[in-house]
Design an enzyme around this catalytic site. Sequence first.
Site, PDB file in Angstrom:
ATOM      1  N   TYR A 180       0.848  -1.199   0.000  1.00 20.48           N
ATOM      2  CA  TYR A 180       0.000   0.000   0.000  1.00 20.48           C
ATOM      3  C   TYR A 180       0.871   1.232   0.000  1.00 20.48           C
ATOM      4  O   TYR A 180       1.808   1.327   0.785  1.00 20.48           O
ATOM      5  CB  TYR A 180      -0.917   0.030   1.230  1.00 20.48           C
ATOM      6  CG  TYR A 180      -2.363  -0.100   0.825  1.00 20.48           C
ATOM      7  CD1 TYR A 180      -2.971   0.932   0.113  1.00 20.48           C
ATOM      8  CD2 TYR A 180      -3.110  -1.244   1.103  1.00 20.48           C
ATOM      9  CE1 TYR A 180      -4.288   0.820  -0.323  1.00 20.48           C
ATOM     10  CE2 TYR A 180      -4.419  -1.362   0.679  1.00 20.48           C
ATOM     11  CZ  TYR A 180      -5.014  -0.323  -0.034  1.00 20.48           C
ATOM     12  OH  TYR A 180      -6.300  -0.434  -0.459  1.00 20.48           O
ATOM     13  N   GLU A 201      -0.584   4.799  -0.675  1.00 17.86           N
ATOM     14  CA  GLU A 201      -1.417   5.961  -1.004  1.00 17.86           C
ATOM     15  C   GLU A 201      -0.599   7.232  -0.874  1.00 17.86           C
ATOM     16  O   GLU A 201       0.164   7.403   0.082  1.00 17.86           O
ATOM     17  CB  GLU A 201      -2.627   6.020  -0.075  1.00 17.86           C
ATOM     18  CG  GLU A 201      -3.716   5.035  -0.491  1.00 17.86           C
ATOM     19  CD  GLU A 201      -4.919   5.066   0.434  1.00 17.86           C
ATOM     20  OE1 GLU A 201      -4.806   5.624   1.539  1.00 17.86           O
ATOM     21  OE2 GLU A 201      -5.964   4.538   0.047  1.00 17.86           O
ATOM     22  N   ASP A 255      -5.799  12.875 -26.080  1.00 16.70           N
ATOM     23  CA  ASP A 255      -5.879  11.503 -25.562  1.00 16.70           C
ATOM     24  C   ASP A 255      -5.230  10.600 -26.606  1.00 16.70           C
ATOM     25  O   ASP A 255      -5.836  10.280 -27.625  1.00 16.70           O
ATOM     26  CB  ASP A 255      -7.347  11.128 -25.340  1.00 16.70           C
ATOM     27  CG  ASP A 255      -7.507   9.701 -24.843  1.00 16.70           C
ATOM     28  OD1 ASP A 255      -6.525   8.928 -24.895  1.00 16.70           O
ATOM     29  OD2 ASP A 255      -8.624   9.344 -24.421  1.00 16.70           O
ATOM     30  N   ARG A 289      -1.601  -3.027 -18.632  1.00 22.63           N
ATOM     31  CA  ARG A 289      -2.784  -2.167 -18.580  1.00 22.63           C
ATOM     32  C   ARG A 289      -2.479  -1.052 -17.591  1.00 22.63           C
ATOM     33  O   ARG A 289      -1.959  -1.302 -16.505  1.00 22.63           O
ATOM     34  CB  ARG A 289      -4.012  -2.934 -18.111  1.00 22.63           C
ATOM     35  CG  ARG A 289      -4.302  -4.188 -18.870  1.00 22.63           C
ATOM     36  CD  ARG A 289      -5.737  -4.626 -18.707  1.00 22.63           C
ATOM     37  NE  ARG A 289      -6.549  -3.917 -19.661  1.00 22.63           N
ATOM     38  CZ  ARG A 289      -6.618  -4.208 -20.961  1.00 22.63           C
ATOM     39  NH1 ARG A 289      -5.932  -5.208 -21.466  1.00 22.63           N
ATOM     40  NH2 ARG A 289      -7.374  -3.494 -21.767  1.00 22.63           N
TER      41      ARG A 289
HETATM   42  C1  LIG Z   1      -8.711   2.686 -24.870  1.00 21.56           C
HETATM   43  C2  LIG Z   1      -9.006   4.126 -24.742  1.00 21.56           C
HETATM   44  C3  LIG Z   1      -9.306   4.716 -23.495  1.00 21.56           C
HETATM   45  C4  LIG Z   1      -9.625   3.931 -22.251  1.00 21.56           C
HETATM   46  O1  LIG Z   1      -8.781   3.071 -21.790  1.00 21.56           O
HETATM   47  P1  LIG Z   1      -9.206   1.915 -20.747  1.00 21.56           P
HETATM   48  O2  LIG Z   1      -7.882   1.535 -20.219  1.00 21.56           O
HETATM   49  O3  LIG Z   1      -9.885   0.882 -21.548  1.00 21.56           O
HETATM   50  O4  LIG Z   1     -10.095   2.526 -19.719  1.00 21.56           O
HETATM   51  C5  LIG Z   1      -9.460   6.084 -23.452  1.00 21.56           C
HETATM   52  N1  LIG Z   1      -9.356   6.836 -24.545  1.00 21.56           N
HETATM   53  C6  LIG Z   1      -9.116   6.310 -25.763  1.00 21.56           C
HETATM   54  C7  LIG Z   1      -9.030   7.219 -26.948  1.00 21.56           C
HETATM   55  C8  LIG Z   1      -8.946   4.945 -25.907  1.00 21.56           C
HETATM   56  O5  LIG Z   1      -8.733   4.426 -27.116  1.00 21.56           O
END
Ligand SMILES: *Cc1c(COP(=O)(O)O)cnc(C)c1O
Length: 443
Positions: free
Chosen positions: A52, A54, A197, A232
């Site tokens: 842990y 945090e 993103d 991930r």
């Molecule tokens: C895959 C993806 C996410 C989210 O990712 P997760 O790990 O599945 O929550 C966010 N934005 C875009 C553009 C993605 O392709």
Amino acid sequence: MKKSLRKTDPEIYELIEAEAQRRRVGLEMIPSENHTSPAVLEVLGSILTDKYSEGYPGKRYYAGNEFIDKVENLARERAKKAFGVPHANVQPYSGSPANFAVYLATMKPGDVVMGQDLPDGGHLTHGWKFNISGTLYERAPYHVTKEGIIDFEEVRVLAKEKKPKLIWCGATAYPREFPFEEFAKIADEVGAYFAADIAHIAGLVIAGAHKSPVPYADIITTTTHKTLRGPRGALIMVTQKGLDKDPELAEKIDKAVFPFGVQGGPHNHQTAAIAVALKEAMTPEFKEYGKQVVKNAKALGESLKEQGLRLVSGGTDNHMLLADLTPFGKGTGVFAQDALDAAGITVNKNTIPKDPSSPFYPSGIRLGTPAITTRGMKEKEMKIIGKWIAEIIQEVKHCQLPETKEERIVSLKQFKKDIAGNKRLKEIKGQVAELCSRFPLPY
Ligand SMILES: *Cc1c(COP(=O)(O)O)cnc(C)c1O
């Protein structure tokens, strides 16, 4: 380790073995997936998962974080170096919570968010009406033209009219280069934060195979498990531009991840694995990999087009292709996905711009080259794979989606039975397995 699992839980052990076998003999062509390295997997299965911690390095709520602090600092430094940014938060559990933290850092409920609409290739978390981002905040989605290119006229008009607090650029299904520079101009003009993103393309950005958003965006989010080829997880980065716009932005982001946001203790095994993946991503081999991913996607696109398939926007600039199956009817993506799967080629059904069907029964398929490029496949293999895909789609082009929900369920069930007995699909499946045997998985 495996030995102990086999003894403790043979059921899970067997399922992992079965999944490994599925991958060995099949082509993983979902563009958001990849095959991680043995080093990344090793760290994910390490003892770091127990701790842990945090808080942030040097500021933890628990004792005993001497080494965890070093792990997290390494991950942060590598993220900053790999992308060329002054601030990185490496704790988000995944892409969606990372994006939610960006909202918490920059918006109040009721403020306006602009993002690419989900049926147009955008992500759920960019303001989709059935996601918290589109309910807690006022959504002002932008779209793509019927050719599949971001409609920048609409972006400009919407931004001026709606005065968003946050504008996203990034998508899950967009085969063209993102116009970061144009988005930055609009965001600056209307006083919005601009968040890029790059979940899908992060590995390509590091490899120099896609333009970097760093000079243009204020905030950059990315997952670490797609083209970046790590565990991930996710990163939130703040650029110098972002800090110039709002000197407290880095602090706001960190607080929004923890303690204000949806997370508790960081996943330290994941943080360490991100650090390893970033180290791998800064090697010359990874640069080659990223460039090959794009070359392969282009070669696959050419092969599909030669076989008469239509591609959204006519091709690709990145790792992904969207095949428009409307010439065969609407909702054909569903049949194509299942038929390809039966032949050992894993893709996903996807909406295409102005899809005449629905997101659940879309008229396209989305395919990508990150995972098969990790296996070492090149243009020559893409040509062959393109031919198989086109041939399989020819096998299902007579399939028409019925109008009612009940009829659809019956029809898809029957379809699955039919393809299970399809001789040509079985033949192709054998050929796919033979090809795969020459390109072993990294693990
Ligand atoms: C895959 C993806 C996410 C989210 O990712 P997760 O790990 O599945 O929550 C966010 N934005 C875009 C553009 C993605 O392709």
